[in-house]
Scaffold this active site. Sequence first.
Site, PDB file in Angstrom:
ATOM      1  N   GLY A  47       3.715  -7.776  -5.131  1.00  0.00           N
ATOM      2  CA  GLY A  47       2.567  -6.928  -5.393  1.00  0.00           C
ATOM      3  C   GLY A  47       2.899  -5.841  -6.393  1.00  0.00           C
ATOM      4  O   GLY A  47       4.074  -5.621  -6.724  1.00  0.00           O
ATOM      5  N   GLN A  52       2.494   2.063 -10.743  1.00  0.00           N
ATOM      6  CA  GLN A  52       3.795   1.483 -11.103  1.00  0.00           C
ATOM      7  C   GLN A  52       3.852   1.030 -12.559  1.00  0.00           C
ATOM      8  O   GLN A  52       4.931   0.713 -13.058  1.00  0.00           O
ATOM      9  CB  GLN A  52       4.123   0.291 -10.201  1.00  0.00           C
ATOM     10  CG  GLN A  52       4.428   0.716  -8.772  1.00  0.00           C
ATOM     11  CD  GLN A  52       4.817  -0.480  -7.937  1.00  0.00           C
ATOM     12  OE1 GLN A  52       3.965  -1.231  -7.504  1.00  0.00           O
ATOM     13  NE2 GLN A  52       6.108  -0.664  -7.735  1.00  0.00           N
ATOM     14  N   CYS A  90      11.179  -1.819  -3.485  1.00  0.00           N
ATOM     15  CA  CYS A  90      10.098  -1.480  -4.414  1.00  0.00           C
ATOM     16  C   CYS A  90      10.569  -1.763  -5.837  1.00  0.00           C
ATOM     17  O   CYS A  90      11.704  -1.456  -6.190  1.00  0.00           O
ATOM     18  CB  CYS A  90       9.735  -0.002  -4.266  1.00  0.00           C
ATOM     19  SG  CYS A  90       8.407   0.516  -5.358  1.00  0.00           S
ATOM     20  N   LEU A  91       9.661  -2.320  -6.635  1.00  0.00           N
ATOM     21  CA  LEU A  91       9.982  -2.613  -8.036  1.00  0.00           C
ATOM     22  C   LEU A  91      10.363  -1.353  -8.796  1.00  0.00           C
ATOM     23  O   LEU A  91      11.041  -1.425  -9.820  1.00  0.00           O
ATOM     24  CB  LEU A  91       8.761  -3.245  -8.717  1.00  0.00           C
ATOM     25  CG  LEU A  91       8.377  -4.636  -8.198  1.00  0.00           C
ATOM     26  CD1 LEU A  91       6.957  -4.966  -8.617  1.00  0.00           C
ATOM     27  CD2 LEU A  91       9.349  -5.674  -8.712  1.00  0.00           C
ATOM     28  N   HIS A 132       2.289  -0.941   1.722  1.00  0.00           N
ATOM     29  CA  HIS A 132       3.132  -0.479   0.609  1.00  0.00           C
ATOM     30  C   HIS A 132       2.266  -0.134  -0.606  1.00  0.00           C
ATOM     31  O   HIS A 132       2.450   0.910  -1.245  1.00  0.00           O
ATOM     32  CB  HIS A 132       4.147  -1.581   0.276  1.00  0.00           C
ATOM     33  CG  HIS A 132       5.138  -1.211  -0.777  1.00  0.00           C
ATOM     34  ND1 HIS A 132       6.456  -0.926  -0.507  1.00  0.00           N
ATOM     35  CD2 HIS A 132       5.005  -1.074  -2.129  1.00  0.00           C
ATOM     36  CE1 HIS A 132       7.092  -0.640  -1.629  1.00  0.00           C
ATOM     37  NE2 HIS A 132       6.241  -0.724  -2.637  1.00  0.00           N
ATOM     38  N   GLU A 133       1.302  -1.007  -0.922  1.00  0.00           N
ATOM     39  CA  GLU A 133       0.480  -0.783  -2.121  1.00  0.00           C
ATOM     40  C   GLU A 133      -0.534   0.340  -1.913  1.00  0.00           C
ATOM     41  O   GLU A 133      -0.779   1.128  -2.832  1.00  0.00           O
ATOM     42  CB  GLU A 133      -0.232  -2.073  -2.540  1.00  0.00           C
ATOM     43  CG  GLU A 133       0.681  -3.241  -2.869  1.00  0.00           C
ATOM     44  CD  GLU A 133       1.765  -2.948  -3.891  1.00  0.00           C
ATOM     45  OE1 GLU A 133       1.714  -1.904  -4.570  1.00  0.00           O
ATOM     46  OE2 GLU A 133       2.695  -3.762  -4.009  1.00  0.00           O
ATOM     47  N   HIS A 136       1.239   3.422  -2.467  1.00  0.00           N
ATOM     48  CA  HIS A 136       1.432   3.717  -3.895  1.00  0.00           C
ATOM     49  C   HIS A 136       0.231   4.448  -4.487  1.00  0.00           C
ATOM     50  O   HIS A 136       0.402   5.385  -5.266  1.00  0.00           O
ATOM     51  CB  HIS A 136       1.655   2.427  -4.694  1.00  0.00           C
ATOM     52  CG  HIS A 136       3.094   2.036  -4.836  1.00  0.00           C
ATOM     53  ND1 HIS A 136       4.067   2.905  -5.290  1.00  0.00           N
ATOM     54  CD2 HIS A 136       3.733   0.871  -4.610  1.00  0.00           C
ATOM     55  CE1 HIS A 136       5.239   2.285  -5.318  1.00  0.00           C
ATOM     56  NE2 HIS A 136       5.074   1.048  -4.905  1.00  0.00           N
TER      57      HIS A 136
END
Length: 166
Positions: A47, A52, A90-91, A132-133, A136
Site C-alpha cells: 500500500g 509518502q 513502512c516504505l 497503517h494507511e 499516514h
Amino acid sequence: MTVLPLTMMDSPVLHQKAKRVRKIDDSIQKLIDDMIETMYQLGGAAGLAAPQVGIPLQVVVIELPESGLITLINPQVVKSSGEHEVMEGCLSLPGYRGSIKRAESVTVKGRDRYGKEVRIKAEGLFAQALQHEVDHINGVVYVDHLESMDNLYKAEPEDDDESGYI
Ligand code: NI
C-alpha cells in the site's frame, strides 16, 4: 503514469494531517494512477498513502491478495475490535521493522476513485494495511506506536526488500 519519489521518515509531510479531498478531479485521478504505478514499481509493496509521495492529501492505494487493488479517498476507521501484536514495516523507513499493537479487525469508510461511498470490513493483514494507511493520512507513522525502541528491528539482509512494507 509516473513513478513518484518516496518521502522518507524525516520529511515533515509524513507527520502532519493530510487535507481532505473535496473534488475528485483529473489531478486526483492522475495522482491515484501515479501512486499505483509507484506501488507496483516497489514490487511487493502492499500500500501507499499520498503523503509518502510528498502530497498532503487523503488518498491511499492498497493491493493485497485478499483486497485486490483498491483506492480510498478520505478514509477513516469507524469501528475497530480486538488487539494483537504485529510486525510492521513502512516504505518510508526501509530496512526496519517494528513490533506494535493493531486492532484485529476494522471497518473503514471512505470513497473510491469514482466518488462512490464505500465501507470496508477487514481483518488480518488487510486490516493492518488499512490502519497503517489511515494513520499516514493522519500524520501518524508506525514508529509512533512503538512502546519502546527495543521493538524496532533492523531487517535481516535476506528480507531487506520492500516486500511487506506499507
Ligand atoms: Ni507506510
